[in-house]
Design a protein around this motif. Structure first.
Motif, PDB file in Angstrom:
ATOM      1  N   GLY A 241       0.791  -1.133   0.003  1.00  0.00           N
ATOM      2  CA  GLY A 241       0.127  -0.170  -0.069  1.00  0.00           C
ATOM      3  C   GLY A 241       0.743   1.264   0.152  1.00  0.00           C
ATOM      4  N   ARG A 242       2.022   1.230   0.663  1.00  0.00           N
ATOM      5  CA  ARG A 242       3.035   2.299   0.881  1.00  0.00           C
ATOM      6  C   ARG A 242       3.472   2.402  -0.654  1.00  0.00           C
ATOM      7  N   ARG A 243       3.874   1.545  -1.155  1.00  0.00           N
ATOM      8  CA  ARG A 243       4.695   1.779  -2.475  1.00  0.00           C
ATOM      9  C   ARG A 243       3.736   2.308  -3.398  1.00  0.00           C
ATOM     10  N   ALA A 244       2.333   1.476  -3.764  1.00  0.00           N
ATOM     11  CA  ALA A 244       1.486   2.083  -4.579  1.00  0.00           C
ATOM     12  C   ALA A 244       1.187   3.426  -4.425  1.00  0.00           C
ATOM     13  N   MET A 245       0.981   4.100  -3.006  1.00  0.00           N
ATOM     14  CA  MET A 245       0.493   5.453  -2.859  1.00  0.00           C
ATOM     15  C   MET A 245       1.499   6.214  -3.123  1.00  0.00           C
ATOM     16  N   THR A 246       2.938   5.849  -2.918  1.00  0.00           N
ATOM     17  CA  THR A 246       3.947   6.835  -3.355  1.00  0.00           C
ATOM     18  C   THR A 246       3.840   7.041  -5.022  1.00  0.00           C
ATOM     19  N   ARG A 247       3.700   5.862  -5.672  1.00  0.00           N
ATOM     20  CA  ARG A 247       3.734   6.099  -7.210  1.00  0.00           C
ATOM     21  C   ARG A 247       2.614   6.798  -7.793  1.00  0.00           C
ATOM     22  N   LEU A 248       1.448   6.500  -7.128  1.00  0.00           N
ATOM     23  CA  LEU A 248       0.181   7.335  -7.387  1.00  0.00           C
ATOM     24  C   LEU A 248       0.604   8.759  -7.256  1.00  0.00           C
ATOM     25  N   LEU A 249       0.920   9.115  -6.252  1.00  0.00           N
ATOM     26  CA  LEU A 249       1.238  10.573  -5.867  1.00  0.00           C
ATOM     27  C   LEU A 249       1.962  11.348  -6.772  1.00  0.00           C
ATOM     28  N   SER A 250       3.111  10.387  -7.155  1.00  0.00           N
ATOM     29  CA  SER A 250       4.194  10.899  -8.325  1.00  0.00           C
ATOM     30  C   SER A 250       3.432  11.173  -9.593  1.00  0.00           C
ATOM     31  N   ARG A 251       2.592  10.294 -10.065  1.00  0.00           N
ATOM     32  CA  ARG A 251       1.944  10.367 -11.332  1.00  0.00           C
ATOM     33  C   ARG A 251       0.840  11.498 -11.356  1.00  0.00           C
ATOM     34  N   CYS A 252       0.160  11.438 -10.279  1.00  0.00           N
ATOM     35  CA  CYS A 252      -1.143  12.118  -9.958  1.00  0.00           C
ATOM     36  C   CYS A 252      -1.224  12.923  -8.700  1.00  0.00           C
TER      37      CYS A 252
END
Length: 352
Positions: A241-252
């Motif tokens: 969940g941490r990794r996915a949230m980090t990637r989402l914030l960087s993209r969007c």
């Protein structure tokens, strides 16, 4: 009233377990328990079932009688995951609680078996081939898992928690993952959110795919485009969940809501949102899945989709006892596959 050796079921053939259950006004699992001699059945219920058996002329099949002496009175709960995941995720403990509560009404012993590595799977295959259990409950099944096919090949009665695909051939018990994913997205849309991200579970799990489908259809029906950049695969773990949230914030970086495919992943996502200075729910609304203790104790308390995990465990045991009582897998009985789907419900809290 049909009596004696000439009795026939409504199907025109030998009376079935379902017809006995209907005549007695009880469930198939209760009939199975009476036939198996379980002491955890009331005298009134036992009498009703025995009367229905006599009235219909129901006789357990000869294979069941021949195999009765080979019964082990043991059921295996097989988890094809590492032990660490089992003990860290509330889903598994809730499932075990439901299974344990229902099996306590029988004479069966419950064996908990982990098969998260190739070595453990090989050992399990040898164990099952020796027919050391009467039946298997298989929890957390991935699309490429060979265990369900092995169980079918060995003709061991089995029930799985959620189908591997829409074409599942084994008996399964699941929650309405599509409806759950849809309700999560609809809730966030109703809260005025427009850029709703989704952290998925493992997409080789059919239930996780169905949650994605529900989420996407809710967006489309509300007139929103489905933005693939807002969908990030997770793995049901907090770190995932941490990794996915980090990637989402960087993209969007302008996303204003997140639907996580489990409460555990939502907890990981919340950590990242806080580290990035995003207020929940003011800046980003957050919804989880499972409605576990994690959801209720999170700060702020987490909105989550409740699936009746304990009830799923109880229904799995009931179905498995029925298959064990008949001693033949559903495929060889020529019956339609039995797939039980239980309703989900969104529990709204302060995170959204």
């Amino acid at each position: 009233m049909a009596t004696g050796h000439g009795a026939r079921g409504r199907s025109g053939g030998r009376p079935t377990l379902e017809e006995v259950a209907a005549r007695a006004g009880v469930g198939r699992g209760t009939v199975s328990r009476v036939i198996n001699g379980s002491p955890r059945v009331s005298e009134a219920t036992r009498a009703a079932v025995e009367a229905a058996v006599a009235e219909l002329g129901y006789v357990p099949n000869t294979a069941a009688r021949a195999l009765a002496a080979n019964r082990t009175d043991a059921i295996a709960l097989v988890v094809p995951e590492p032990e660490t995941r089992f003990f860290s995720e509330p889903y598994f403990s809730d499932m075990l609680k439901g299974v344990g509560a229902e099996i306590s009404d029988t004479e069966m012993q419950l064996l908990l078996i982990f098969a998260g590595s190739d070595r453990e799977r090989r050992r399990l295959a040898q164990y099952l081939a020796a027919h050391r259990v009467d039946g298997v409950l298989l929890v957390s099944v991935h699309a490429d898992d060979p265990l369900p096919d092995l169980l079918a090949q060995l003709e061991i009665p089995a029930v799985i928690s959620g189908p591997r695909s829409a074409a599942e051939t084994l008996t399964s018990v699941d929650s309405d993952n599509y409806g759950g994913g849809r309700s999560a997205a609809e809730h966030l849309l109703a809260r005025g959110r427009h850029k709703i991200a989704h952290i998925t579970g493992r997409l080789d799990v059919y239930g996780a795919q169905r949650r994605v489908d529900g989420y996407q259809d809710a967006l489309r029906d509300a007139g929103h485009e489905v933005d693939e950049a807002l969908i990030e695969p997770g793995d049901f773990t907090e770190e995932g969940g941490r990794r996915a949230m980090t990637r989402l914030l960087s993209r969007c970086p302008d996303l204003d809501a997140v639907f996580a495919g489990s409460d555990v992943m939502a907890a990981g996502a919340r950590q990242v949102l806080r580290e990035e200075g995003r207020r929940i729910p003011d800046d980003v609304a957050l919804v989880g899945y499972d409605d576990s203790a994690i959801a209720r104790h999170m700060d702020p308390p987490l909105t989550s989709v409740r699936q009746p995990i304990e009830e799923m465990g109880r229904r799995m045991i009931d179905l498995l006892l029925e298959e064990i009582a008949d001693r033949r897998p559903a495929a060889s009985r020529g019956l339609e596959r039995r797939q039980v789907v239980l309703a989900t419900e969104l529990e709204a809290r302060a995170s959204s």
